[in-house]
Design an enzyme around this catalytic site. Structure first.
Site, PDB file in Angstrom:
ATOM      1  N   ASP A  86       0.738  -1.205   0.047  1.00  0.00           N
ATOM      2  CA  ASP A  86      -0.128  -0.125  -0.002  1.00  0.00           C
ATOM      3  C   ASP A  86       0.919   1.343   0.054  1.00  0.00           C
ATOM      4  O   ASP A  86       2.099   1.065   0.374  1.00  0.00           O
ATOM      5  CB  ASP A  86      -0.789  -0.036   1.217  1.00  0.00           C
ATOM      6  CG  ASP A  86      -0.412  -0.335   2.397  1.00  0.00           C
ATOM      7  OD1 ASP A  86       0.681  -0.213   2.788  1.00  0.00           O
ATOM      8  OD2 ASP A  86      -1.005  -1.256   3.165  1.00  0.00           O
ATOM      9  N   ASN A 102      -7.650  -3.356  14.265  1.00  0.00           N
ATOM     10  CA  ASN A 102      -9.147  -3.576  13.550  1.00  0.00           C
ATOM     11  C   ASN A 102      -9.238  -4.769  12.880  1.00  0.00           C
ATOM     12  O   ASN A 102     -10.313  -5.052  12.227  1.00  0.00           O
ATOM     13  CB  ASN A 102      -9.765  -2.137  13.126  1.00  0.00           C
ATOM     14  CG  ASN A 102      -8.978  -2.017  12.000  1.00  0.00           C
ATOM     15  OD1 ASN A 102      -8.142  -2.569  11.327  1.00  0.00           O
ATOM     16  ND2 ASN A 102      -9.563  -0.888  11.137  1.00  0.00           N
ATOM     17  N   HIS A 104      -7.360  -5.384  10.101  1.00  0.00           N
ATOM     18  CA  HIS A 104      -6.936  -5.073   8.719  1.00  0.00           C
ATOM     19  C   HIS A 104      -5.689  -5.672   8.488  1.00  0.00           C
ATOM     20  O   HIS A 104      -4.742  -5.910   9.203  1.00  0.00           O
ATOM     21  CB  HIS A 104      -6.903  -3.586   8.351  1.00  0.00           C
ATOM     22  CG  HIS A 104      -5.787  -2.750   8.954  1.00  0.00           C
ATOM     23  ND1 HIS A 104      -6.082  -1.881   9.713  1.00  0.00           N
ATOM     24  CD2 HIS A 104      -4.368  -2.929   8.579  1.00  0.00           C
ATOM     25  CE1 HIS A 104      -5.053  -1.230   9.975  1.00  0.00           C
ATOM     26  NE2 HIS A 104      -3.865  -1.972   9.113  1.00  0.00           N
ATOM     27  N   GLU A 155      -9.701  -2.205   5.146  1.00  0.00           N
ATOM     28  CA  GLU A 155     -10.282  -2.054   6.430  1.00  0.00           C
ATOM     29  C   GLU A 155     -11.744  -2.635   6.384  1.00  0.00           C
ATOM     30  O   GLU A 155     -12.435  -2.910   5.369  1.00  0.00           O
ATOM     31  CB  GLU A 155     -10.780  -0.298   6.310  1.00  0.00           C
ATOM     32  CG  GLU A 155      -9.524   0.673   6.338  1.00  0.00           C
ATOM     33  CD  GLU A 155      -8.791   0.648   7.607  1.00  0.00           C
ATOM     34  OE1 GLU A 155      -8.935  -0.059   8.719  1.00  0.00           O
ATOM     35  OE2 GLU A 155      -8.215   1.758   7.721  1.00  0.00           O
TER      36      GLU A 155
END
Length: 273
Positions: A99, A168, A170, A175
């Site tokens: 990313d 979380n 990811h 996400e």
């Protein structure tokens, strides 16, 4: 349940070696290290062995605090190779990162491109074209995401994908909620992710770019081998969910559970919740 009583540092375990009630949803192998330093060393050794077997294999790389000691150990281990072997590795190296932030140029010290040059490229003598990332300054981020995903497909797909686990759930910047079929795309980062990454932006979550380009689970799951690295007690709660809950868009990393080449590399602190 505390997995530390089931797993001993240095062990390589299959699910068959662990009670079903502990890992009802993880089908891959589990590698356990005593602490973060030992974990980084062992992951780096596995990467070095993979590169020794095939210096031209296509790597999928990640950034983040979990990866920093891994790359430091990898640079040290590769630096011990004979000069000719190092030269062959430099000539054949091919990697794609997961990313990049939208809006940051490759020369921005907060960009993942700059991070990869600092942690791997400069130290290994790799050219900028060998450490490939999405272009965060592309005029059309959505078009850049499509181009980047196609570049990986044109290269033959990823041989080995290195991953960390977000608080979380990811992986990359996928996400929640996220389907396992999600492809490379531009998306909006969650508030929790911007908070988690704010250290590189003066501690201000508002300064973290709102958008990023990320490989999707579709490209990640096409990798032949996946190494998921989880370190520290702060990740224990989300790791427990990954190991005990079935695949769910609310936990993007859960789509790794059924991958035949997925491996979980953890330290005992991450197994402690």
């Amino acid at each position: 349940m505390d997995l530390r009583s089931r797993c001993h540092p240095g062990q390589s375990l299959s699910v068959a070696a662990l009670p079903f009630t502990v890992l009802p949803c993880w089908s891959g192998r589990v590698q356990v290290a005593s602490d973060a330093a030992a974990l980084a060393e062992r992951v780096a050794t596995s990467l070095a062995q993979a590169l020794e077997a095939d210096p031209g294999r296509i790597l999928g790389l990640a950034t983040g605090r979990t990866m920093e000691p891994i790359y430091a150990a990898l640079v040290r281990q590769l630096g011990a190779w004979p000069a000719q072997q190092q030269a062959d590795l430099r000539r054949r190296w091919r990697s794609f990162n997961l990313d990049e932030y939208v809006g940051l140029a490759a020369g921005d010290p907060r960009s993942f491109a700059a991070t990869m040059r600092q942690q791997l490229g400069d130290r290994l003598g790799l050219g900028q074209a060998q450490l490939r990332l999405p272009d965060g300054r592309a005029a059309d981020p959505n078009l850049e995401a499509s181009r980047y995903g196609q570049a990986i497909a044109d290269a033959g797909g990823l041989s080995l994908q290195l991953l960390g686990l977000g608080l979380n759930g990811h992986v990359g910047f996928n996400e929640p909620p996220c389907l396992g079929s999600a492809a490379c795309r531009c998306l909006e980062l969650s508030a929790s992710t911007r908070e988690q990454n704010s250290a590189d932006f003066g501690g201000d979550p508002a300064a973290v770019p709102r958008l990023a380009i990320t490989l999707g689970l579709a490209e990640i799951l096409q990798a032949q081998r996946i190494i998921l690295v989880v370190s520290g007690g702060g990740k224990a709660r989300i790791l427990r969910r990954l190991l005990q809950d079935p695949p769910d868009p609310a936990l993007p990393a859960s789509w790794l559970q059924g991958h035949p080449g997925a491996e979980l590399w953890v330290d005992t602190a991450a197994l402690g919740a």
